[in-house]
Design a protein around this motif. Sequence first.
Motif, PDB file in Angstrom:
ATOM      1  N   PRO A   5      33.686  41.138  32.441  1.00 17.78           N
ATOM      2  CA  PRO A   5      34.741  41.268  33.462  1.00 17.78           C
ATOM      3  C   PRO A   5      34.552  40.302  34.628  1.00 17.78           C
ATOM      4  N   ARG A   6      33.301  39.990  34.996  1.00 16.43           N
ATOM      5  CA  ARG A   6      33.070  39.102  36.142  1.00 16.43           C
ATOM      6  C   ARG A   6      33.658  37.697  35.920  1.00 16.43           C
ATOM      7  N   HIS A   7      33.908  37.338  34.673  1.00 14.94           N
ATOM      8  CA  HIS A   7      34.466  36.010  34.425  1.00 14.94           C
ATOM      9  C   HIS A   7      35.926  35.907  34.884  1.00 14.94           C
ATOM     10  N   GLY A   8      36.582  37.031  35.041  1.00 20.27           N
ATOM     11  CA  GLY A   8      37.936  37.029  35.607  1.00 20.27           C
ATOM     12  C   GLY A   8      37.883  36.563  37.060  1.00 20.27           C
ATOM     13  N   LEU A   9      36.886  37.044  37.773  1.00 21.56           N
ATOM     14  CA  LEU A   9      36.708  36.649  39.181  1.00 21.56           C
ATOM     15  C   LEU A   9      36.328  35.169  39.264  1.00 21.56           C
ATOM     16  N   GLU A  10      35.509  34.735  38.332  1.00 20.11           N
ATOM     17  CA  GLU A  10      35.071  33.332  38.290  1.00 20.11           C
ATOM     18  C   GLU A  10      36.280  32.403  38.141  1.00 20.11           C
ATOM     19  N   LEU A  11      37.209  32.758  37.252  1.00 24.66           N
ATOM     20  CA  LEU A  11      38.417  31.943  37.064  1.00 24.66           C
ATOM     21  C   LEU A  11      39.244  31.915  38.348  1.00 24.66           C
ATOM     22  N   MET A  12      39.376  33.085  38.966  1.00 21.48           N
ATOM     23  CA  MET A  12      40.170  33.184  40.193  1.00 21.48           C
ATOM     24  C   MET A  12      39.574  32.303  41.294  1.00 21.48           C
ATOM     25  N   LYS A  13      38.246  32.314  41.428  1.00 21.33           N
ATOM     26  CA  LYS A  13      37.578  31.505  42.460  1.00 21.33           C
ATOM     27  C   LYS A  13      37.860  30.025  42.259  1.00 21.33           C
ATOM     28  N   ARG A  14      38.041  29.620  40.997  1.00 21.69           N
ATOM     29  CA  ARG A  14      38.290  28.204  40.701  1.00 21.69           C
ATOM     30  C   ARG A  14      39.780  27.861  40.743  1.00 21.69           C
ATOM     31  N   GLY A  15      40.597  28.820  41.125  1.00 25.33           N
ATOM     32  CA  GLY A  15      42.039  28.556  41.223  1.00 25.33           C
ATOM     33  C   GLY A  15      42.721  28.490  39.870  1.00 25.33           C
TER      34      GLY A  15
END
Length: 349
Positions: free
Chosen positions: A271-281
């Motif tokens: 699930p944390r990879h969803g946040l990772e994508l968001m941080k990268r725009g």
Amino acid sequence: MAVFSLSDFADHEQVVFVSDDKSGLKAIIAVHNSNLGPALGGCRMWPYASEEEAVRDVLRLSRGMTYKSAMARLKLGGGKSVIIGNPRTDKTPALLAAFARALEQLNGRYIAAEDSGTSVADMKYMTQFTRHVAGIHDKPSDEGTRSGDPSPATAYGTFVGIQTAVKERLGRDSLEGLRVAVQGVGNVGFDLARQLGEAGVKLWVTDIHREPLVQAGKELGATVVAPEEIFGLDVDVFAPCALGAILNDSTIPQLKAKIVAGAANNQLAEPRHGLELMKRGILYAPDYVINAGGIIDVYHERIGFERAALIRHIEGIRDNLMEVFERAREEDRPTAEVADAIAEERFRR
Ligand code: NAD
């Protein structure tokens, strides 16, 4: 193995272990949630390395079906089944018959459809022993008729989802001239690539098999790349249509795409990879929202197939995605997290 205490067991209503000595059947049927209707989900046949792996897989997949069907506003619950074995060597008529009899005993609480390792033909065969299989009828299509295979519906829903994500992230109504990389040109990926090509998209494709790649190059004019090259291409959209867990610590840093929108199930490794994508725009179209065309197709077969109604329902993926994107924007949260919250509101109501 302790099943109740597995994190994947969370909230499951019923898990049934089935065996049949004569045919060698070993199967697990999981019903995650039936608040909205009978649990419908694929029957996967796979040579799992251990029983634990099979249990985890069926629990995770059945939970996912609850979220997918609730999000697509279907009167269905979530369930899944797995048969432990090699579909090439272990799948016999006797084994399928034994599995079908087990389905019949559940009296419709779970309805099986084709999945990896099983086919529409297998489902049709099982109707001799049970009423509780789906995705078996031929349907009208552009080409005349098509089989119960839900892939064309999944591909169309994914195409609509890409249009929606492009509007949200790039503010564009048209796909004309955009660059899209498609990972996996199998049943869904090839059809999606065809639709994208028709909409004026420039395509890059990859696969681990040569044949569909050659065909994609020839018929769609797509540029073929090696599997490991697909992540780092300078494209607008990355469309995963092959396998799960491909958005992970090693692939996300390579992405140049501004949008990830494709049909593969369980794309986020964690699930944390969803946040990772968001941080990268990078805008992520949550997998089970965008790939719901298949389950919508199977559902319409059950309620009395009418093509226009099916297409309207698949195009509803646009509204579902918009709701996810808008809420994610307002709440500054990853889209996958917001999708889960919306689906939960729908099936727990
Ligand atoms: P498929 O098996 O027909 O196609 C998958 C393709 O991906 C194959 O051509 C395979 O060779 C290729 N592939 C596998 N590993 C790869 C890799 N490492 N790199 C590049 N290519 C690779 O399956 P499908 O029915 O097209 O489904 C594709 C995805 O969409 C799966 O994740 C599936 O779970 C999901 N999905 C499918 C449907 C449906 O209706 N078929 C519905 C919802 C979700």
